[in-house]
Design a protein around this motif. Structure first.
Motif, PDB file in Angstrom:
ATOM      1  N   PHE A 185      -6.334   5.723   1.053  1.00  0.00           N
ATOM      2  CA  PHE A 185      -5.089   4.956   0.633  1.00  0.00           C
ATOM      3  C   PHE A 185      -5.516   4.027  -0.454  1.00  0.00           C
ATOM      4  CE2 PHE A 185      -7.267   2.238   3.647  1.00  0.00           C
ATOM      5  CZ  PHE A 185      -7.237   0.964   3.238  1.00  0.00           C
ATOM      6  N   SER A 198       0.981  -1.222  -0.071  1.00  0.00           N
ATOM      7  CA  SER A 198       0.036   0.019   0.039  1.00  0.00           C
ATOM      8  C   SER A 198       0.768   1.186   0.141  1.00  0.00           C
ATOM      9  CB  SER A 198      -0.930  -0.034   1.213  1.00  0.00           C
ATOM     10  OG  SER A 198      -0.201   0.582   2.256  1.00  0.00           O
ATOM     11  N   ILE A 252       0.552   3.675   1.843  1.00  0.00           N
ATOM     12  CA  ILE A 252       0.946   4.344   3.300  1.00  0.00           C
ATOM     13  C   ILE A 252       1.761   3.404   4.166  1.00  0.00           C
ATOM     14  CG2 ILE A 252      -1.212   5.696   3.319  1.00  0.00           C
ATOM     15  CD1 ILE A 252      -2.422   3.353   4.999  1.00  0.00           C
TER      16      ILE A 252
END
Length: 737
Positions: free
Chosen positions: A728, A248, A250
């Motif tokens: 996200f 991801s 983030i």
């Protein structure tokens, strides 16, 4: 002469029309039971000319033209039949049509939570099941089940501490301590691990998730006042290997591998998963909105079926996690600076499960089960640069043993059992003479009876009695006993429309491990005083209406569900926070009872490759003091959730989900803003490879967008009512071998 010709033509035309309007009479029956099927559809193929069978399974299809015609006969959960007939036929004849149950029968999902071996459609206790949603949720969050379990209405995942991101599951507005979580029917969770459980369970080896909403203590004992969630894992039914990689933007990284092997009488499954997450500061205020996490899970299982009568199963769970939240500089071990705060937690879990099932004869099965769980957790909170800190830790050791006799007859199912549950918490001796050790020993007896009274009416009744001996270092309860009845009824008005009505009682023993104490890191939280505290006790009821139909069309299914619920908890326990140096749990006359009431509405429509789900929940939850009502905090009165899914088998899977929550009360009496979040997921299958891309909360709804997330410069006592991380996206790859 002309007049005679006209009359002749009219007579010929009338005769032709009369001959063209044929009739077809039929009685539709179940091929196995020979029972009439009410609401089966007869359709003249290629037209909209159709009719449904009556209460006797009879129907007459009219206006059938002469010639070769095909009539389709269909019914939910049965294989469709096609008759080719040449009209005209003998109109007086009644054809008997036998339909065979379909291998992919709707609602043919066996529910294991109630131990009754019944399908969803035939179980009086209202139960919801997730199956296909598991794979989609694993792509969204492969390291935890928090997103998965919110696929049902009336379910809310509530963050308990902004620093550690701890979270609990709330059902029908009630606090997380009233929800019982099981895995394969074993009560492995709760207590000291309660705020971390859903964050530490990976979904990749799950095959089914079952919800029983409302009091379910009769099934598994105390703790299930709001309901229970049973996570069922995959069995070694086939050879399967799945590799899963996820990244991801983030900072999340996941590496997972699931394998299943079958060799003769033996079978084996295992899930190995590793999750790492960098600290993420969405609003750039110097504090992490998502904690730094490193975690691994190892879940092996061994199955052995030596003969047709015996089934053995051995399982284990090994997991370890490190979690750090707070000041980014502190997390990164940089020189101390403002802002200053660190919530550091370490935890490890070791569990074993054993099950031996022996079939005594065609009707009776004896099952012995045991699980042992050891959970260690260490909490250290550095509150400020002056050196104020909190340190707390300990070990929670649980054991569960159950002996069950299942008597399964054609019209009845009886479960008789005895179980013993031990729950021991031993605190680490960081502060001498202040240990909050606590111990619970529970012995339970239960009987559950399922009775198919008629083809349309089924009744389920149960009775449990528990005796609980509880103690701390200085107090004990002297043994408290509970008698917990339950009753549920199912009535099928038609094959498409059914009604369920049920109710039961529950209880929960006092414990220091409630979500109110999590932000304090249990600092200054006093041990339970059993001389002043008794168990919280509850009673509740719900009524449920369900309609399901295909309207006689291929690839169409409509399901409507309307449920009303009402729950009351007497002797509610609250944490008295008036004196910060002495926090204690109390039961006072200030609050008579805790109430949770409302309704859930669900719509699910499948048309071809598209499936649309919409769910609305109205929740009115409050503590009552005389005529005054104090609403429960962090409980939206109105919530909506749903999704739209497109599936082309072995090629595309595209989903859009949405979630709305109305304003929520905070402790200071204010009401938050309402929230709307939405996201999309796309999966593309190419042979044995599945590529997925997920964009979650792409409208970037965050609590920090509408106010300061920090309380007195610290995230420690922040009430979390909105997402902290905001937008996200993640992407990954699944490899099926």
């Amino acid at each position: 002469m002309m007049k005679n010709k006209i009359i002749t033509l009219l007579l010929v035309a009338f005769a032709t029309i009369s001959n063209a309007q044929n009739y077809f009479k039929a009685k539709v029956l179940d091929s196995e039971s020979n029972e009439s099927l009410i609401g089966a559809t007869l359709l003249l193929q290629g037209t909209n000319n159709g009719v449904s069978t009556d209460v006797d399974g009879l129907a007459t299809l009219k206006n059938i033209p002469n010639g070769e015609q095909i009539i389709s006969i269909s019914f939910i959960g049965y294989e469709e039949e096609h008759l080719s007939l040449k009209f005209p036929i003998e109109s007086a004849k009644v054809y008997s049509i036998l339909l065979n149950p379909s291998d992919t029968k709707i609602d043919e999902i066996i529910i294991e939570s109630t131990r009754g071996n019944r399908t969803v459609a035939n179980l009086p206790t209202r139960t919801e099941v997730l199956t296909e949603e598991i794979d989609e949720a694993a792509s969204m969050e492969p390291s935890k089940i928090s997103h998965l379990i919110t696929h049902s209405t009336g379910i809310q995942v509530q963050t308990t501490a902004a620093g550690s991101n701890g979270a609990v599951v709330r059902i029908q507005g009630l606090n997380g301590r009233y929800t019982q979580m099981l895995k394969d029917g074993f009560p492995l969770y709760g207590g000291f691990s309660g705020s971390l459980d859903i964050l530490q369970i990976p979904p990749l080896d799950l095959r089914q998730v079952e919800y029983v909403k409302g009091s379910a203590s009769t099934l598994y004992g105390g703790g299930a006042i709001a309901g229970l969630i049973n996570l069922l894992t995959k069995k070694a039914n086939k050879d399967e290997t799945l590799l899963h990689i996820n990244l991801s933007h983030i900072g999340a990284r996941d590496f997972n591998a699931f394998t299943s092997k079958r060799f003769g009488k033996w079978g084996f499954t295992n899930l190995a998963s590793m999750h790492m997450h960098n600290p993420y500061d969405a609003d750039e205020d110097g504090f992490s909105d998502i904690a730094q996490v490193s975690k691994f899970n190892f879940n092996p299982k061994l199955f052995y079926n030596p003969n047709k009568k015996t089934k053995l199963y051995f399982g284990a769970t090994i997991s370890k996690e490190n979690r750090k939240g707070g000041s980014i500089s502190k997390i990164n071990n940089e020189p101390p600076s403002a802002p200053y705060f660190l919530d550091e937690q370490e935890s490890s879990r070791l569990t074993t499960q054993f099950s031996a099932k022996y079939k005594l004869n065609d009707n009776n099965t004896l099952t012995l089960r045991n699980s042992i769980s050891s959970f260690d957790r260490y909490i250290n909170i550095d509150e400020n640069i002056l050196g104020s800190s909190t340190t707390f830790g300990g070990n929670q050791l649980n054991s569960f043993t159950e002996l069950n006799l299942n008597i399964n007859k054609e019209k009845q199912n009886i479960n008789i059992g005895i179980n013993a549950l031990s729950d021991k918490f031993k605190e680490d001796n960081f502060i001498p003479h202040s240990l909050r050790n606590q111990e619970y020993q529970t012995l339970g007896l239960y009987v559950n009876h399922l009775w198919d009274v008629t083809d349309k009416f089924a009744l389920e009744s149960g009775l449990r009695t528990d005796k609980v001996d509880a103690s701390t270092l200085n107090t004990e309860n002297g043994g408290q006993s509970f008698v917990l009845p339950k009753i549920s009824a199912l009535y099928k008005l038609t094959p498409e429309l059914s009604i369920r009505l049920g109710g039961g009682m529950g209880y929960r023993m006092p414990t220091i491990f409630n979500e109110e104490a999590e932000p304090y890191g249990y600092r200054n939280v006093q041990r339970i005083d059993f001389s002043n505290l008794v168990a919280e006790e509850s009673y509740g009821t719900n009524i449920d209406f369900k309609y399901q139909s295909t309207f006689g069309l291929d690839n169409v299914l409509l399901s409507l569900n309307q449920m009303f619920f009402y729950n009351v908890i007497d002797n509610p326990i609250t944490l008295n926070e008036n004196v910060i140096d002495k926090l204690f749990y109390e039961q006072t006359n200030d609050y008579d009872s805790l109430f949770s009431k409302g309704f859930e509405s669900q719509v699910k429509l499948t048309v071809g490759k598209f499936t649309w789900f919409f769910g609305y929940t109205y929740t009115d939850a409050y503590l009552e003091n005389g005529k005054n009502k104090n609403p429960l905090t962090l409980t939206p009165k109105h919530s909506i959730k749903g999704d739209l899914l497109f599936v082309e088998e072995n090629k595309w899977r595209i989903g859009w989900d949405y979630d709305y929550k109305s304003g929520q009360f905070l402790n200071n009496g204010s009401i938050t803003e309402s929230l709307f979040t939405t996201g999309v997921i796309v999966e593309r299958t190419i042979n044995n490879f599945v590529i997925f891309l997920n964009a979650e909360n792409f409208t970037d709804v965050r609590q920090s967008n509408v106010g300061n997330v920090l309380t007195d410069g610290s995230p420690q006592f922040t009430e979390v009512w909105a997402p902290l991380d905001g937008y996200f996206f993640n992407a990954g790859l699944k490899i099926k071998l």
